[in-house]
Design a protein around this motif. Structure first.
Motif, PDB file in Angstrom:
ATOM      1  N   ASN A   4       0.832  -1.205   0.000  1.00  0.00           N
ATOM      2  CA  ASN A   4       0.000   0.000   0.000  1.00  0.00           C
ATOM      3  C   ASN A   4       0.865   1.252   0.000  1.00  0.00           C
ATOM      4  OD1 ASN A   4      -3.197  -0.136   0.437  1.00  0.00           O
ATOM      5  ND2 ASN A   4      -2.285  -2.007   1.241  1.00  0.00           N
ATOM      6  N   TRP A  61      -6.252  -1.789  -6.164  1.00  0.00           N
ATOM      7  CA  TRP A  61      -4.907  -1.982  -5.600  1.00  0.00           C
ATOM      8  C   TRP A  61      -4.967  -2.686  -4.247  1.00  0.00           C
ATOM      9  CZ3 TRP A  61      -0.091  -1.305  -7.575  1.00  0.00           C
ATOM     10  CH2 TRP A  61       0.975  -1.349  -6.672  1.00  0.00           C
ATOM     11  N   GLY A 101       1.884   1.820  -3.434  1.00  0.00           N
ATOM     12  CA  GLY A 101       0.788   2.436  -4.181  1.00  0.00           C
ATOM     13  C   GLY A 101       0.703   3.935  -3.953  1.00  0.00           C
ATOM     14  N   TRP A 104      -9.194   2.741  -8.717  1.00  0.00           N
ATOM     15  CA  TRP A 104      -7.774   2.446  -8.567  1.00  0.00           C
ATOM     16  C   TRP A 104      -7.459   1.931  -7.167  1.00  0.00           C
ATOM     17  CZ3 TRP A 104      -2.752   1.604  -8.866  1.00  0.00           C
ATOM     18  CH2 TRP A 104      -1.897   2.124  -7.917  1.00  0.00           C
ATOM     19  N   TRP A 105      -7.899   2.669  -6.117  1.00  0.00           N
ATOM     20  CA  TRP A 105      -7.513   2.254  -4.771  1.00  0.00           C
ATOM     21  C   TRP A 105      -8.218   0.964  -4.365  1.00  0.00           C
ATOM     22  CZ3 TRP A 105     -10.272   1.273  -0.413  1.00  0.00           C
ATOM     23  CH2 TRP A 105     -11.532   1.841  -0.255  1.00  0.00           C
ATOM     24  N   CYS A 163      -3.550  -6.418  -3.243  1.00  0.00           N
ATOM     25  CA  CYS A 163      -2.599  -6.543  -2.129  1.00  0.00           C
ATOM     26  C   CYS A 163      -3.090  -7.580  -1.119  1.00  0.00           C
ATOM     27  CB  CYS A 163      -2.406  -5.208  -1.438  1.00  0.00           C
ATOM     28  SG  CYS A 163      -1.542  -3.973  -2.428  1.00  0.00           S
TER      29      CYS A 163
END
Length: 398
Positions: free
Chosen positions: A323, A353, A326, A349-350, A357
């Motif tokens: 993270n 991601w 990121g 996006w978040w 993860c």
């Protein structure tokens, strides 16, 4: 990663129970050292004293790693996580306080920093600092974006307090139910007789995404209880207790998620330990990654407390480090394009991601371990509490 019979960093010392002998000789000295550090950092001219005492304070905290509060019950092994995460918190905070060049000043409650403090105020300030992780009412919190108090509380003090208590009681019920729903679904998701046929890959995705939802529900419900106690019993002002979270699901970037909307309780200690340590040689990138590495270490110490006799085999730090990567990617994107990550694309996006993860770093055996800690938070489960009370009452009647 999966759990073999022997893992990493097995405890090199014997594990002893917390009892009438180890409480005054092991547990209590660490707490007194923590309080002494909080006391000293509120006085000017104590920098070198704090530096000199830091090794002793850390030694006292390390000894907490020998304690077992599960009473030998494997089902209660997760209880030790609370002790070790607390040990990590106070270690990080004592390091921050030891290296603080300027002493801390309490500015809330109409304080005049130019006036000397009576001894009762000095002792109370140190106690407040020990449990005030966000620095509310202290000068050092100005470095950070503090979540604002509930905006729609009435201005009248009595009505404001009543509204605040009702807001947090209903909030406890809501977030407690979120936690219980996530906990129940995770416990039964892989049952053969699960009522809804779901592909295994989808179940796996649901399982990892339930973890942050359960953490949010558990911590938020716990914070609501503390707020109720602080205002109702200790008569503190509602303004001293801003919300813990700020609607993390509304984030439109990883930076917004971790910098503003996720809880900021540990931001000071993480950024001033890992962040400063890597930021000094590596600049902003090192500062960001160092803070996330420190967060991973904190969470891994909690995991180690469950596995310390055989050694660790499940690590949470990779998820936090990824993270951090990121967040650095977002910074590079802004630097190259001149545009900030945001909007619908930033939200997608978040979410993508963090999902990747979690899927890469959390396997099924480790998921069972991480859920052990939040399972012991029975006081944040309103349905469980109600059922326990009703069962006990029916037992008395019969």
């Amino acid at each position: 990663m999966s759990c073999p019979q022997v893992g990493w960093f097995a405890a090199p010392w014997p594990i002893v129970p917390l009892d009438d002998k180890t409480f005054p000789t092991v547990f209590l000295p660490a707490q007194l050292g923590y309080y002494a550090a909080a006391l000293l950092v509120t006085f000017p001219g104590t920098y070198y004293i704090r530096i000199a005492l830091l090794p002793l304070w850390l030694f006292l905290v390390i000894r907490l790693g020998t304690l077992d509060i599960s009473e030998g019950d494997p089902k209660r092994n997760a209880d030790n996580m609370g002790t070790m995460t607390w040990a990590c918190i106070i270690s990080f905070r004592m390091i921050v306080w030891a290296f603080a060049k300027k002493h801390y000043t309490r500015v809330g409650k109409g304080r005049d920093p130019s006036k000397s403090r009576p001894i009762s105020q000095v002792l109370w300030d140190a106690g407040d600092l020990c449990f005030n992780f966000r620095g509310i009412g202290w000068d050092w919190s100005k470095r950070y974006a503090t979540i604002k108090p509930v905006p729609y509380l009435p201005s009248d003090p009595k009505k404001r307090t009543r509204a605040f208590l009702w807001y947090n009681f209903t909030g406890f019920m809501r977030t407690g139910l979120i936690f219980e729903a996530a906990h129940y679904l995770n416990a039964h998701l892989f049952d053969e007789n699960f009522p809804v046929p779901i592909p295994l890959a989808v179940k796996r995705y649901i399982q990892v995404m339930l973890y942050p939802i359960a953490v949010y529900g558990s911590l938020e419900a716990e914070h609501r209880i503390v707020q109720l106690i602080a205002v109702l019993i200790f008569r503190q002002a509602p303004d001293e207790w801003p919300p813990l979270y700020n609607s993390p699901w509304r984030s439109t970037s990883l930076s917004e998620l971790w910098n503003v909307r996720w809880h900021q309780a540990y931001r000071d200690m993480l950024s001033n330990t890992g962040g400063v340590a890597l930021g000094y040689p590596l600049g902003r990138v090192g500062y960001v990654l160092g803070a996330f590495i420190a967060s991973g270490v904190y969470h891994d110490i909690g995991m180690w407390s469950i596995q310390r006799e055989r050694g660790m085999c499940c690590f949470l730090s990779p998820m936090f480090i990824l993270n951090g990567v990121g967040v650095v990617v977002e910074h590079l994107f802004t630097k190259v394009t001149g545009r900030r990550v945001g909007g619908v694309a930033g939200w997608l996006w978040w979410v993508t991601w963090t999902s990747v993860c979690l899927l890469l770093t959390f396997d099924a055996p480790c998921m069972r371990l991480v859920y052990q800690f939040i399972e012991v938070n029975w006081f944040t489960r309103p349905v469980h509490i109600t059922r326990t009370i009703v069962t006990a009452l029916l037992g008395l009647i019969s």
